[in-house]
Design a protein around this motif. Sequence first.
Motif, PDB file in Angstrom:
ATOM      1  N   GLU A  25       0.840  -1.206   0.000  1.00 30.32           N
ATOM      2  CA  GLU A  25       0.000   0.000   0.000  1.00 30.32           C
ATOM      3  C   GLU A  25       0.878   1.259   0.000  1.00 30.32           C
ATOM      4  O   GLU A  25       0.575   2.245  -0.681  1.00 30.32           O
ATOM      5  CB  GLU A  25      -0.915  -0.002   1.218  1.00 30.32           C
ATOM      6  N   LEU A  26       1.956   1.225   0.790  1.00 26.50           N
ATOM      7  CA  LEU A  26       2.851   2.385   0.861  1.00 26.50           C
ATOM      8  C   LEU A  26       3.447   2.724  -0.496  1.00 26.50           C
ATOM      9  O   LEU A  26       3.550   3.899  -0.868  1.00 26.50           O
ATOM     10  CB  LEU A  26       3.992   2.117   1.849  1.00 26.50           C
ATOM     11  N   VAL A  27       3.855   1.693  -1.245  1.00 25.17           N
ATOM     12  CA  VAL A  27       4.545   1.930  -2.518  1.00 25.17           C
ATOM     13  C   VAL A  27       3.576   1.999  -3.691  1.00 25.17           C
ATOM     14  O   VAL A  27       3.961   2.399  -4.788  1.00 25.17           O
ATOM     15  CB  VAL A  27       5.620   0.854  -2.776  1.00 25.17           C
ATOM     16  N   GLY A  28       2.329   1.594  -3.481  1.00 28.66           N
ATOM     17  CA  GLY A  28       1.333   1.674  -4.536  1.00 28.66           C
ATOM     18  C   GLY A  28       1.532   0.681  -5.657  1.00 28.66           C
ATOM     19  O   GLY A  28       1.145   0.942  -6.804  1.00 28.66           O
ATOM     20  N   ALA A  29       2.128  -0.464  -5.348  1.00 25.86           N
ATOM     21  CA  ALA A  29       2.365  -1.494  -6.360  1.00 25.86           C
ATOM     22  C   ALA A  29       2.610  -2.823  -5.657  1.00 25.86           C
ATOM     23  O   ALA A  29       2.930  -2.868  -4.465  1.00 25.86           O
ATOM     24  CB  ALA A  29       3.551  -1.130  -7.247  1.00 25.86           C
ATOM     25  N   ASP A  53       5.251  -2.165 -11.071  1.00 22.54           N
ATOM     26  CA  ASP A  53       5.242  -1.035 -12.011  1.00 22.54           C
ATOM     27  C   ASP A  53       6.623  -0.712 -12.562  1.00 22.54           C
ATOM     28  O   ASP A  53       6.830   0.306 -13.209  1.00 22.54           O
ATOM     29  CB  ASP A  53       4.624   0.198 -11.348  1.00 22.54           C
ATOM     30  N   GLY A  54       7.604  -1.588 -12.272  1.00 16.22           N
ATOM     31  CA  GLY A  54       8.947  -1.423 -12.816  1.00 16.22           C
ATOM     32  C   GLY A  54       9.920  -0.710 -11.903  1.00 16.22           C
ATOM     33  O   GLY A  54      11.119  -0.673 -12.191  1.00 16.22           O
ATOM     34  N   ARG A  55       9.443  -0.131 -10.822  1.00 12.47           N
ATOM     35  CA  ARG A  55      10.337   0.554  -9.888  1.00 12.47           C
ATOM     36  C   ARG A  55      11.045  -0.449  -8.980  1.00 12.47           C
ATOM     37  O   ARG A  55      10.610  -1.592  -8.816  1.00 12.47           O
ATOM     38  CB  ARG A  55       9.550   1.530  -9.008  1.00 12.47           C
ATOM     39  N   THR A  56      12.140   0.010  -8.391  1.00  7.15           N
ATOM     40  CA  THR A  56      12.853  -0.745  -7.363  1.00  7.15           C
ATOM     41  C   THR A  56      13.021   0.159  -6.159  1.00  7.15           C
ATOM     42  O   THR A  56      13.415   1.320  -6.303  1.00  7.15           O
ATOM     43  CB  THR A  56      14.226  -1.219  -7.852  1.00  7.15           C
ATOM     44  N   VAL A  57      12.717  -0.357  -4.979  1.00  5.64           N
ATOM     45  CA  VAL A  57      12.884   0.396  -3.733  1.00  5.64           C
ATOM     46  C   VAL A  57      13.653  -0.476  -2.750  1.00  5.64           C
ATOM     47  O   VAL A  57      13.907  -1.665  -2.996  1.00  5.64           O
ATOM     48  CB  VAL A  57      11.523   0.810  -3.128  1.00  5.64           C
ATOM     49  N   PHE A  58      14.026   0.130  -1.640  1.00  2.00           N
ATOM     50  CA  PHE A  58      14.682  -0.614  -0.573  1.00  2.00           C
ATOM     51  C   PHE A  58      13.782  -0.544   0.657  1.00  2.00           C
ATOM     52  O   PHE A  58      13.285   0.532   1.007  1.00  2.00           O
ATOM     53  CB  PHE A  58      16.059  -0.023  -0.253  1.00  2.00           C
ATOM     54  N   VAL A  59      13.565  -1.678   1.286  1.00  4.75           N
ATOM     55  CA  VAL A  59      12.618  -1.756   2.396  1.00  4.75           C
ATOM     56  C   VAL A  59      13.286  -2.345   3.626  1.00  4.75           C
ATOM     57  O   VAL A  59      13.994  -3.363   3.547  1.00  4.75           O
ATOM     58  CB  VAL A  59      11.389  -2.619   2.029  1.00  4.75           C
ATOM     59  N   ARG A  92      17.462   8.308   1.272  1.00  6.61           N
ATOM     60  CA  ARG A  92      16.232   9.092   1.193  1.00  6.61           C
ATOM     61  C   ARG A  92      15.015   8.214   1.496  1.00  6.61           C
ATOM     62  O   ARG A  92      14.777   7.202   0.828  1.00  6.61           O
ATOM     63  CB  ARG A  92      16.105   9.741  -0.180  1.00  6.61           C
ATOM     64  N   MET A  93      14.263   8.634   2.483  1.00 13.04           N
ATOM     65  CA  MET A  93      13.079   7.899   2.899  1.00 13.04           C
ATOM     66  C   MET A  93      11.892   8.302   2.028  1.00 13.04           C
ATOM     67  O   MET A  93      11.668   9.489   1.786  1.00 13.04           O
ATOM     68  CB  MET A  93      12.796   8.181   4.376  1.00 13.04           C
ATOM     69  N   PHE A 107      12.736   3.160   1.318  1.00 22.30           N
ATOM     70  CA  PHE A 107      13.773   4.098   0.897  1.00 22.30           C
ATOM     71  C   PHE A 107      13.925   4.068  -0.618  1.00 22.30           C
ATOM     72  O   PHE A 107      13.611   3.057  -1.262  1.00 22.30           O
ATOM     73  CB  PHE A 107      15.131   3.723   1.496  1.00 22.30           C
ATOM     74  N   GLU A 108      14.447   5.158  -1.164  1.00 25.20           N
ATOM     75  CA  GLU A 108      14.903   5.103  -2.554  1.00 25.20           C
ATOM     76  C   GLU A 108      16.008   4.060  -2.665  1.00 25.20           C
ATOM     77  O   GLU A 108      16.869   3.958  -1.789  1.00 25.20           O
ATOM     78  CB  GLU A 108      15.443   6.465  -3.003  1.00 25.20           C
ATOM     79  N   HIS A 109      15.980   3.303  -3.747  1.00 26.58           N
ATOM     80  CA  HIS A 109      17.021   2.298  -3.950  1.00 26.58           C
ATOM     81  C   HIS A 109      18.268   2.939  -4.531  1.00 26.58           C
ATOM     82  O   HIS A 109      18.192   3.767  -5.437  1.00 26.58           O
ATOM     83  CB  HIS A 109      16.531   1.201  -4.891  1.00 26.58           C
ATOM     84  N   VAL A 110      19.421   2.590  -3.967  1.00 27.99           N
ATOM     85  CA  VAL A 110      20.708   3.068  -4.462  1.00 27.99           C
ATOM     86  C   VAL A 110      21.450   1.894  -5.087  1.00 27.99           C
ATOM     87  O   VAL A 110      21.682   0.874  -4.423  1.00 27.99           O
ATOM     88  CB  VAL A 110      21.564   3.672  -3.328  1.00 27.99           C
ATOM     89  N   THR A 111      21.800   2.015  -6.345  1.00 33.83           N
ATOM     90  CA  THR A 111      22.596   0.981  -7.001  1.00 33.83           C
ATOM     91  C   THR A 111      24.054   1.195  -6.612  1.00 33.83           C
ATOM     92  O   THR A 111      24.678   2.184  -6.998  1.00 33.83           O
ATOM     93  CB  THR A 111      22.439   1.063  -8.528  1.00 33.83           C
TER      94      THR A 111
END
Length: 315
Positions: A25-29, A53-59, A92-93, A107-111
């Motif tokens: 729910e938080l990420v909408g996907a 939706d193709g995004r990558t995040v860090f949890v 970044r949160m 968080f935003e994912h950092v490669t």
Amino acid sequence: MDVHGGGSRLVWTDVPVSVRARIEELVGAAVIATTTATGGFSPGLAARVALSDGRTVFVKAVGTATGPGSADLLRRERDNLARLGSLPFASRMIASSDDGDWVAVVFEHVTGRAPNPSVAAERARMIRAFEEAAASLTPSPIEAETFAARAPDDLDGWARTAPGDPAALIDPWISANLEAVRTLAEGWRDAAAGASLVHGDLRADNMLMSGDDVVIVDWTEVCVGAPWLDWVLAVPSVCLFPGTPSPESVFAESTLAATAPAAGVTSIVAAVAAYFLRSAVRPVVPQLPTLRDFQREQGVVAAAWLRERVDAGLS
């Protein structure tokens, strides 16, 4: 400073279904794949998450029963990042959720990957990140407790250590010079004082190298202190990597060393040795089985560094 230690991380399927649903729910996907992070010292979920939706995040997610104090630590990081806002070198949160038991932060994912201090060029880039953070966070952009107020009790550990104590016996030089070491450590509070925001747990595994950029993560232990304090606290962990120079040589590689009063650094190093060596002889924490070994290894380095500084007259 390190106040928790390595254990078996949770994976996505270990997290309760209701919590996983809240994260989606938080990420909408929908979550379609997860990769558990390596390194670090939290027993909770820490994973790269691919979304539908193709995004990558860090949890990160952790429950009250996951590990001692782990949920509160994640809450503290969440609150610190909310107060700090956007910094170019900080994680970044995106969003968070907390039901009073399980807390989850996206968080935003950092490669990138953690720097390897054994490689001189990577160690240099890591050191530059310490210097850049100190410059940007002086004076502190937020109100926070002082390092002295937040620091673990065992920074005063030598005052409670008698000859023959198991912690002192780990290092023969400490054992033979306990009274002098106790005196050196007494001034750590005054030495640590300053106006900078200090990360408080800034090791290689709390940094991600992405090209020439370095992103600092795990903002749990922030406090106010001397601008060079994070670098002093980091040296014992840096010197655990094979092939790094002696602790004093590593310390001197940063321009922060030139601004730090010699006696003050020695006092901090003596206190840090007490913290790590006294912690190392405590019972193993079941959820964090590698903690005591990690503390012992850093304590041995801190003790060797203290002797190096005393022998060089830097006290």
